[in-house]
Design a protein around this motif. Structure first.
Motif, PDB file in Angstrom:
ATOM      1  N   ALA A 110     -31.281-122.175  -3.636  1.00 28.46           N
ATOM      2  CA  ALA A 110     -30.919-120.911  -4.263  1.00 28.46           C
ATOM      3  C   ALA A 110     -30.575-119.839  -3.239  1.00 28.46           C
ATOM      4  O   ALA A 110     -29.998-118.824  -3.578  1.00 28.46           O
ATOM      5  CB  ALA A 110     -32.056-120.426  -5.148  1.00 28.46           C
ATOM      6  N   ASN A 111     -30.946-120.043  -1.979  1.00 28.60           N
ATOM      7  CA  ASN A 111     -30.694-118.992  -0.997  1.00 28.60           C
ATOM      8  C   ASN A 111     -29.236-118.941  -0.570  1.00 28.60           C
ATOM      9  O   ASN A 111     -28.843-118.026   0.115  1.00 28.60           O
ATOM     10  CB  ASN A 111     -31.591-119.192   0.221  1.00 28.60           C
ATOM     11  N   VAL A 112     -28.428-119.937  -0.968  1.00 28.51           N
ATOM     12  CA  VAL A 112     -27.017-119.926  -0.599  1.00 28.51           C
ATOM     13  C   VAL A 112     -26.202-119.247  -1.684  1.00 28.51           C
ATOM     14  O   VAL A 112     -24.998-119.342  -1.689  1.00 28.51           O
ATOM     15  CB  VAL A 112     -26.490-121.357  -0.369  1.00 28.51           C
ATOM     16  N   MET A 113     -26.873-118.539  -2.571  1.00 26.56           N
ATOM     17  CA  MET A 113     -26.217-117.831  -3.658  1.00 26.56           C
ATOM     18  C   MET A 113     -25.173-116.879  -3.109  1.00 26.56           C
ATOM     19  O   MET A 113     -25.458-116.052  -2.240  1.00 26.56           O
ATOM     20  CB  MET A 113     -27.277-117.044  -4.427  1.00 26.56           C
ATOM     21  N   VAL A 114     -23.943-117.005  -3.596  1.00 25.86           N
ATOM     22  CA  VAL A 114     -22.887-116.095  -3.173  1.00 25.86           C
ATOM     23  C   VAL A 114     -23.130-114.744  -3.827  1.00 25.86           C
ATOM     24  O   VAL A 114     -23.234-114.656  -5.043  1.00 25.86           O
ATOM     25  CB  VAL A 114     -21.518-116.629  -3.600  1.00 25.86           C
ATOM     26  N   SER A 115     -23.201-113.713  -3.011  1.00 25.44           N
ATOM     27  CA  SER A 115     -23.491-112.416  -3.602  1.00 25.44           C
ATOM     28  C   SER A 115     -22.223-111.834  -4.208  1.00 25.44           C
ATOM     29  O   SER A 115     -21.124-112.061  -3.719  1.00 25.44           O
ATOM     30  CB  SER A 115     -24.037-111.476  -2.546  1.00 25.44           C
ATOM     31  N   THR A 116     -22.423-111.099  -5.279  1.00 23.49           N
ATOM     32  CA  THR A 116     -21.292-110.469  -5.956  1.00 23.49           C
ATOM     33  C   THR A 116     -20.606-109.470  -5.036  1.00 23.49           C
ATOM     34  O   THR A 116     -19.408-109.245  -5.115  1.00 23.49           O
ATOM     35  CB  THR A 116     -21.794-109.768  -7.217  1.00 23.49           C
ATOM     36  N   ARG A 117     -21.413-108.899  -4.113  1.00 23.67           N
ATOM     37  CA  ARG A 117     -20.850-107.933  -3.166  1.00 23.67           C
ATOM     38  C   ARG A 117     -19.789-108.579  -2.276  1.00 23.67           C
ATOM     39  O   ARG A 117     -18.682-108.067  -2.130  1.00 23.67           O
ATOM     40  CB  ARG A 117     -22.007-107.385  -2.329  1.00 23.67           C
ATOM     41  N   GLU A 118     -20.136-109.751  -1.728  1.00 21.98           N
ATOM     42  CA  GLU A 118     -19.161-110.456  -0.885  1.00 21.98           C
ATOM     43  C   GLU A 118     -17.910-110.811  -1.670  1.00 21.98           C
ATOM     44  O   GLU A 118     -16.784-110.661  -1.196  1.00 21.98           O
ATOM     45  CB  GLU A 118     -19.783-111.753  -0.358  1.00 21.98           C
ATOM     46  N   LEU A 119     -18.153-111.283  -2.904  1.00 23.17           N
ATOM     47  CA  LEU A 119     -17.029-111.693  -3.744  1.00 23.17           C
ATOM     48  C   LEU A 119     -16.100-110.528  -4.029  1.00 23.17           C
ATOM     49  O   LEU A 119     -14.873-110.662  -3.962  1.00 23.17           O
ATOM     50  CB  LEU A 119     -17.574-112.269  -5.050  1.00 23.17           C
ATOM     51  N   SER A 120     -16.690-109.356  -4.326  1.00 26.32           N
ATOM     52  CA  SER A 120     -15.832-108.221  -4.647  1.00 26.32           C
ATOM     53  C   SER A 120     -15.151-107.686  -3.401  1.00 26.32           C
ATOM     54  O   SER A 120     -14.011-107.205  -3.473  1.00 26.32           O
ATOM     55  CB  SER A 120     -16.645-107.129  -5.331  1.00 26.32           C
ATOM     56  N   MET A 121     -15.813-107.787  -2.253  1.00 21.62           N
ATOM     57  CA  MET A 121     -15.142-107.431  -0.990  1.00 21.62           C
ATOM     58  C   MET A 121     -13.870-108.263  -0.835  1.00 21.62           C
ATOM     59  O   MET A 121     -12.786-107.739  -0.546  1.00 21.62           O
ATOM     60  CB  MET A 121     -16.070-107.719   0.195  1.00 21.62           C
ATOM     61  N   GLN A 122     -14.021-109.578  -1.022  1.00 24.40           N
ATOM     62  CA  GLN A 122     -12.875-110.475  -0.909  1.00 24.40           C
ATOM     63  C   GLN A 122     -11.801-110.088  -1.926  1.00 24.40           C
ATOM     64  O   GLN A 122     -10.621-110.027  -1.612  1.00 24.40           O
ATOM     65  CB  GLN A 122     -13.362-111.900  -1.174  1.00 24.40           C
ATOM     66  N   LEU A 123     -12.258-109.813  -3.159  1.00 30.06           N
ATOM     67  CA  LEU A 123     -11.319-109.564  -4.256  1.00 30.06           C
ATOM     68  C   LEU A 123     -10.530-108.288  -4.032  1.00 30.06           C
ATOM     69  O   LEU A 123      -9.333-108.228  -4.310  1.00 30.06           O
ATOM     70  CB  LEU A 123     -12.100-109.493  -5.565  1.00 30.06           C
ATOM     71  N   PHE A 124     -11.198-107.252  -3.510  1.00 36.42           N
ATOM     72  CA  PHE A 124     -10.515-105.966  -3.417  1.00 36.42           C
ATOM     73  C   PHE A 124      -9.889-105.713  -2.055  1.00 36.42           C
ATOM     74  O   PHE A 124      -9.269-104.679  -1.847  1.00 36.42           O
ATOM     75  CB  PHE A 124     -11.471-104.831  -3.755  1.00 36.42           C
TER      76      PHE A 124
END
Lengths: 81, 169
Positions: free
Chosen positions: B126-140
């Protein structure tokens, strides 16, 4: 599979959504396997496009029903020779 | 046999069974309910793969918005049972062999390339959970232009749906 042997236009449309879901699952799994974030972003876009496609497609289904009074795909054969 | 391992098989079996139910059901409303089942279990699988944001979006957009639209149209058009057809010839002679071929090829490639090379191979760390923050950084940042293009696409889709569904007076 449902795409080729179902005759109800709504069921065929749901089969398209199912295929999009399968692609999404593959994207997420490979993104996890290679530790890349791009796959997840792509899944996001696929979901958005699927939503747009569902809206337009269901409008087309309603139009077909108003014109043909049937949901059977066999009756939509105007382009057939 | 850890808990995530068992959970994975439960979700996978539910999703595959739901997909088969979707194909085999006679009435469209049963197919729609099976599709909701598939989407829910897929959201569970995404959660186990560490994509929490994608799991939430899956439930909200797919199981919420799109399926409501489907059920609404099924109710509106009063879609009853459909007549059963024999399998079309394309499905029987081309579809099945091609599907099995694709499955074998995928299994072959996965067996040769993935196992043993990736660090996150075991299920449910569970510690390799992709954080939403990283995802939104990539997205925006990296994908800003496709994101904006998507908004135009949705606008066009709304207009198209309105024009198509409009009754001619």
């Amino acid at each position: 599979m449902a795409f080729v042997f179902k005759r109800n236009i709504i069921t065929i449309f749901m089969a398209i959504e199912l295929m999009l879901n399968a692609v999404n699952l593959a994207f997420v799994a490979f993104a996890r396997a290679w530790n890349q974030l791009d796959g997840l972003v792509f899944v996001f876009f696929v979901i958005v496009v699927a939503a747009a496609e569902a809206a337009v497609g269901l409008a087309i289904v309603i139009t077909i029903y108003q014109n043909r009074h049937s949901l059977n795909i066999e009756r939509v054969n105007l382009l057939k020779l | 046999m850890s808990l995530p391992f068992i959970l994975f098989f439960v979700f996978a079996l539910i999703s595959v069974g739901g997909a088969i139910l979707l194909i085999m059901a006679r009435e469209p409303i049963h197919s729609a309910l099976a599709l909701i089942l598939v989407m829910m279990s897929l959201a569970g699988l995404y959660l186990m793969l560490g994509a929490e944001f994608i799991a939430a979006v899956q439930i909200i957009v797919y199981a919420g918005a799109i399926m409501v639209l489907f059920v609404f149209v099924i109710m509106l058009l009063n879609a009853g049972t459909e007549e059963r057809t024999d399998w079309s010839k394309i499905a029987k002679y081309a579809g099945l062999p091609l599907g099995i071929l694709l499955l074998l090829e995928l299994a072959h490639w996965m067996a040769h390339s993935l196992i043993g090379r990736t660090p996150a191979n075991g299920a449910g760390s569970a510690n390799v959970m992709v954080s939403t923050r990283e995802l939104s950084m990539q997205l925006f940042q990296k994908y800003l232009f496709p994101f904006e293009a998507t908004s135009i696409l949705i606008l066009i889709a709304i207009l198209g749906a309105l024009v198509l569904a409009k009754r001619d007076e």
